[in-house]
Structure formats: structure tokens, C-alpha cells
Design a protein around this motif. Sequence first.
Motif, PDB file in Angstrom:
ATOM      1  N   VAL A  23      34.227 -41.780  18.963  1.00  0.00           N
ATOM      2  CA  VAL A  23      34.730 -42.408  17.735  1.00  0.00           C
ATOM      3  C   VAL A  23      36.213 -42.692  17.877  1.00  0.00           C
ATOM      4  N   TYR A  56      36.647 -45.530  20.345  1.00  0.00           N
ATOM      5  CA  TYR A  56      36.138 -46.791  19.807  1.00  0.00           C
ATOM      6  C   TYR A  56      37.100 -47.360  18.768  1.00  0.00           C
ATOM      7  N   ASP A 116      39.872 -49.072  20.267  1.00  0.00           N
ATOM      8  CA  ASP A 116      39.429 -50.185  21.113  1.00  0.00           C
ATOM      9  C   ASP A 116      39.550 -49.873  22.607  1.00  0.00           C
ATOM     10  N   PRO A 159      33.788 -49.773  24.431  1.00  0.00           N
ATOM     11  CA  PRO A 159      32.944 -50.648  23.616  1.00  0.00           C
ATOM     12  C   PRO A 159      31.855 -49.873  22.878  1.00  0.00           C
ATOM     13  N   PHE A 160      31.343 -50.477  21.828  1.00  0.00           N
ATOM     14  CA  PHE A 160      30.330 -49.826  21.011  1.00  0.00           C
ATOM     15  C   PHE A 160      29.094 -49.447  21.823  1.00  0.00           C
ATOM     16  N   GLU A 161      28.744 -50.234  22.832  1.00  0.00           N
ATOM     17  CA  GLU A 161      27.546 -49.974  23.632  1.00  0.00           C
ATOM     18  C   GLU A 161      27.533 -48.588  24.261  1.00  0.00           C
ATOM     19  N   ILE A 196      27.838 -45.932  22.821  1.00  0.00           N
ATOM     20  CA  ILE A 196      27.185 -44.996  21.904  1.00  0.00           C
ATOM     21  C   ILE A 196      25.773 -44.648  22.361  1.00  0.00           C
TER      22      ILE A 196
END
Length: 129
Positions: free
Chosen positions: A84, A87, A90, A93-95, A97
Motif C-alpha cells: 500500500v 503503491y 507510485d 504497479p497495482f498488478e 497485489i
Amino acid sequence: MKLTLRLAAIYNTLWGSWVIFFPNHFFELVGMEPLNHPMVWQGMGMVIGVYGLGYWWASYNPLVHWPIVAVGFLGKIFGPLGFVFNYIHDIVPFEFIYTLITNDFIWWIPFFLILRKVHIERKWALSHA
């Protein structure tokens, strides 16, 4: 408890081996840029794999070997917190997760329940007595 820890042991050993032997595969699967230094990711695979050994050993008597479960549980809490943080800034990347689902989230409840039982029955005792 024994089954949970044995499943965690098998999962961690397999996941760690996958990351060590195929360090870019996860990144290819989720469409992320491969790492410049896969050795770092492979090191993470080694750590996760070693946790697998610890979980297997703890499965023989989880109420006595609860510190291994506690360390694993803390990692399963701090790992997502690190995601978190990174992310939001920045950095990742979200991927990423997707690694947290099987490495962390699915183990929160069973590991919590093991530690809760330790608290209720053993009062966090560190010996066999």
C-alpha cells in the motif's frame, strides 16, 4: 492447525521455488516490466521458501512452536502494508497485489485463529510446560 500449517508449508515451498527458478514469470503473467535485478526477487523466493520449512516444523505442535506462526503472520500483515505504501507513492504497479492474495490475505484468518488459540490456551508460553 496442523493442516493449515502443512498447506502453508507446501505453498511457500512451491512459491519460493517458482520465484527462484523462474524469477520473471510472475511479471510476464501480469504484464509488468521484468526486474533489472532478478536476484532480489529470487532472494525473496528463498525467504518465502524457508518460511515453508518453518511452517512444516511448527505443524508438529503449533501451540509450542507458535513463534514461527507469529513471525509468518507479521510478515503477512507488513507485506501488504508495504505494498500500500509503495503503491500510494507510485513505486509499484497495482498488478503486484496479485502476489498478496495467495501469499498473505488467505492466511490471515487461519494464522490469527492459531495465535488466538495460543493466547487462550497457553498464554503465549514459550515452553512445553
